[in-house]
Design a protein around this motif. Structure first.
Motif, PDB file in Angstrom:
ATOM      1  N   GLY A   6      -5.437 -20.802  11.710  1.00  0.00           N
ATOM      2  CA  GLY A   6      -4.764 -20.937  13.007  1.00  0.00           C
ATOM      3  C   GLY A   6      -5.173 -22.189  13.748  1.00  0.00           C
ATOM      4  N   THR A   7      -5.538 -22.003  15.005  1.00  0.00           N
ATOM      5  CA  THR A   7      -5.901 -23.129  15.861  1.00  0.00           C
ATOM      6  C   THR A   7      -7.140 -23.852  15.331  1.00  0.00           C
ATOM      7  N   SER A  20     -14.548 -21.748  13.125  1.00  0.00           N
ATOM      8  CA  SER A  20     -14.108 -20.435  13.599  1.00  0.00           C
ATOM      9  C   SER A  20     -14.679 -20.146  14.983  1.00  0.00           C
ATOM     10  N   GLN A  21     -13.807 -19.809  15.899  1.00  0.00           N
ATOM     11  CA  GLN A  21     -14.267 -19.410  17.225  1.00  0.00           C
ATOM     12  C   GLN A  21     -15.099 -18.144  17.104  1.00  0.00           C
ATOM     13  N   SER A  22     -14.519 -17.106  16.504  1.00  0.00           N
ATOM     14  CA  SER A  22     -15.178 -15.791  16.458  1.00  0.00           C
ATOM     15  C   SER A  22     -16.317 -15.743  15.451  1.00  0.00           C
ATOM     16  N   THR A  75     -13.593 -14.319  11.124  1.00  0.00           N
ATOM     17  CA  THR A  75     -12.284 -14.316  10.470  1.00  0.00           C
ATOM     18  C   THR A  75     -12.432 -14.099   8.965  1.00  0.00           C
ATOM     19  N   VAL A  87      -6.329 -14.201  23.788  1.00  0.00           N
ATOM     20  CA  VAL A  87      -6.083 -14.268  22.347  1.00  0.00           C
ATOM     21  C   VAL A  87      -5.723 -15.704  21.942  1.00  0.00           C
ATOM     22  N   SER A 102      -6.259 -19.360  21.644  1.00  0.00           N
ATOM     23  CA  SER A 102      -7.467 -20.177  21.724  1.00  0.00           C
ATOM     24  C   SER A 102      -7.175 -21.480  22.485  1.00  0.00           C
ATOM     25  N   LYS A 146       0.948 -22.282  19.982  1.00  0.00           N
ATOM     26  CA  LYS A 146       0.704 -21.663  21.287  1.00  0.00           C
ATOM     27  C   LYS A 146       1.989 -21.071  21.851  1.00  0.00           C
ATOM     28  N   GLU A 181       3.014 -17.911  19.891  1.00  0.00           N
ATOM     29  CA  GLU A 181       2.054 -16.837  20.051  1.00  0.00           C
ATOM     30  C   GLU A 181       2.169 -16.121  21.399  1.00  0.00           C
TER      31      GLU A 181
HETATM   32  O1  M6R Z   1     -11.889 -16.888  15.434  1.00  0.00           O
HETATM   33  P1  M6R Z   1     -11.202 -17.950  14.632  1.00  0.00           P
HETATM   34  O2  M6R Z   1     -11.322 -19.293  15.223  1.00  0.00           O
HETATM   35  O3  M6R Z   1     -11.637 -17.942  13.184  1.00  0.00           O
HETATM   36  O4  M6R Z   1      -9.664 -17.542  14.655  1.00  0.00           O
HETATM   37  C1  M6R Z   1      -8.719 -18.261  13.920  1.00  0.00           C
HETATM   38  C2  M6R Z   1      -7.318 -17.910  14.356  1.00  0.00           C
HETATM   39  O5  M6R Z   1      -7.070 -16.535  14.192  1.00  0.00           O
HETATM   40  C3  M6R Z   1      -7.051 -18.288  15.807  1.00  0.00           C
HETATM   41  O6  M6R Z   1      -7.304 -19.630  16.065  1.00  0.00           O
HETATM   42  C4  M6R Z   1      -5.585 -17.981  16.178  1.00  0.00           C
HETATM   43  O7  M6R Z   1      -4.726 -18.835  15.483  1.00  0.00           O
HETATM   44  C5  M6R Z   1      -5.422 -18.125  17.698  1.00  0.00           C
HETATM   45  N1  M6R Z   1      -4.973 -16.881  18.265  1.00  0.00           N
HETATM   46  C6  M6R Z   1      -4.474 -19.226  18.091  1.00  0.00           C
HETATM   47  O8  M6R Z   1      -4.389 -19.366  19.472  1.00  0.00           O
END
Ligand code: M6R
Length: 364
Positions: free
Chosen positions: A56-57, A102-104, A107, A153, A155, A240, A243
């Motif tokens: 994703g982002t 990865s933000q989280s 993933t 949700v 990012s 964006k 989504e």
């Molecule tokens: O937590 P992550 O960065 O691994 O997540 C990856 C994607 O699921 C996340 O960036 C998703 O595309 C966003 N909701 C986009 O805004």
């Protein structure tokens, strides 16, 4: 807590000047004008390839990172969507390294890609926002984004902080690989130190962007165009919009327009063009003229010189501050996020919790 914001997404968009600055300070020494000697699980001077993978982002941040690492450090970068990477059996040599974004940090596909690389025996680094996450734990080293918790949700601040780190890594890699002089690296650091200020200026365009977004909320399809680092940003803008506003949007490399998508252009299809004045600005303008000649409505995101050079009386323009080309993707992310946000608000969708989506995708 949303403070006095309507949504977490709005709050997180507005936090960017601060969190970008905070993140950069971890990697760059603004007082000295240099790159810090932060810990790394590999030496950029000793690898000949970097495999980047994310979803994703985060993937789109990696794509911009590829442009920078290749341009400034002459380091070849393979970038993949993690769900493809994990199954595509890419050969990795002993002289390569892997980087996950990865933000989280949870993933599923990104984690599976990391484990594939682990089995191949290459050093593993990750750009993560949640330090206490599985991806962080299983990496040899992490580059934390200091964005703070991201609740929406969609990012936003995690993305610009990921970009900030890629920019710092490009400077570090350029120095280690001898492709940047100290002076050139200093110039990059100086440019980056200004990014938070430009981001704050971009936020002031919100009223104008909101008006454009009200019009966007009336359409079904949108095309986003850009070249070079504005191309991944065009894809991010489209992601964006899809989504959170559920408008069908596609991000395309401006030069690909005439290889198919130009057939879609008519009066009912707005085309958003991201074009800071850079080395290939004129090329994007000529793509824009092709759109205009076919009756397409253009929304141009550029700077003052760009607006003047594109002679745009008929078009809608979002005029950004003038800034060094290098940092433009970080700062231009803000109008792109605000366009999606205000379009979604105008449509009355659930901005922070869009339908069918989860903040962290822990299943395949
Ligand atoms: O937590 P992550 O960065 O691994 O997540 C990856 C994607 O699921 C996340 O960036 C998703 O595309 C966003 N909701 C986009 O805004």
């Amino acid at each position: 807590d949303k403070g006095n914001h309507r949504h977490f997404m709005e709050k997180e968009i507005h936090e960017q000047p601060e969190v970008i600055s905070h993140t950069l300070a971890n990697y760059l020494d603004f007082a000295e004008g240099g790159v810090r000697a932060f810990e790394m699980p590999f030496d950029f001077g000793k690898i000949d390839r970097l495999a980047v993978s994310a979803c994703g982002t985060a993937y789109l941040a990696g794509l911009i990172g590829k442009y920078w690492l290749e341009r400034y450090a002459r380091l070849p970068v393979d970038i993949d969507i993690a769900s493809e990477f994990r199954y595509r059996e890419m050969p990795l040599s002993k002289s390569s390294a892997a980087l996950f974004v990865s933000q989280s940090g949870e993933t599923a596909d990104t984690l599976a890609s990391l484990r594939y690389c682990r089995a191949q025996g290459v050093p593993i680094a990750s750009i993560v926002n949640v330090r206490d996450s599985t991806i962080a734990r299983e990496s040899d080293g992490i580059f934390p984004t200091l964005a703070g918790p991201e609740i929406g949700v969609a990012s936003t601040k995690a993305f610009t902080c990921q970009l900030a780190i890629f920019a710092a890594l490009a400077a570090r890699a350029g120095l280690q690989r001898g492709t940047l002089s100290d002076e050139e690296a200093r110039r990059m650091v100086r440019a980056l130190s200004e990014a938070p200020r430009y981001a704050a200026q971009a936020l002031r365009l919100e009223g104008h962007i909101e008006k454009i977004a009200r019009e966007l909320s009336q359409v079904r399809h949108v095309l986003y165009l850009g070249r070079d680092t504005s191309y991944p940003l065009a894809m991010e803008g489209a992601l964006k919009l899809k989504e959170i506003s559920y408008i069908h949007a596609e991000g395309y490399a401006a030069g690909e327009l005439k290889h198919g998508p130009i057939a879609l252009i008519d009066e009912s299809m707005p085309v958003i063009v991201i074009a800071p004045t850079d080395r290939i600005f004129e090329k994007t303008v000529s793509n824009m003229q092709e759109v205009a000649a076919r009756g397409g409505r253009i929304i141009l995101i550029t700077d003052e010189a760009g607006a003047a050079r594109a002679s745009l009386d008929k078009f809608e323009t979002i005029v950004m501050p003038t800034m060094p080309e290098f940092i433009a993707p970080i700062v231009y992310a803000l109008p792109v996020q605000m366009l999606a946000y205000h379009t979604a608000v105008a449509m009355g969708t659930d901005v922070d919790q869009p339908r069918n989506l989860a903040k962290s995708v822990t299943v395949e």
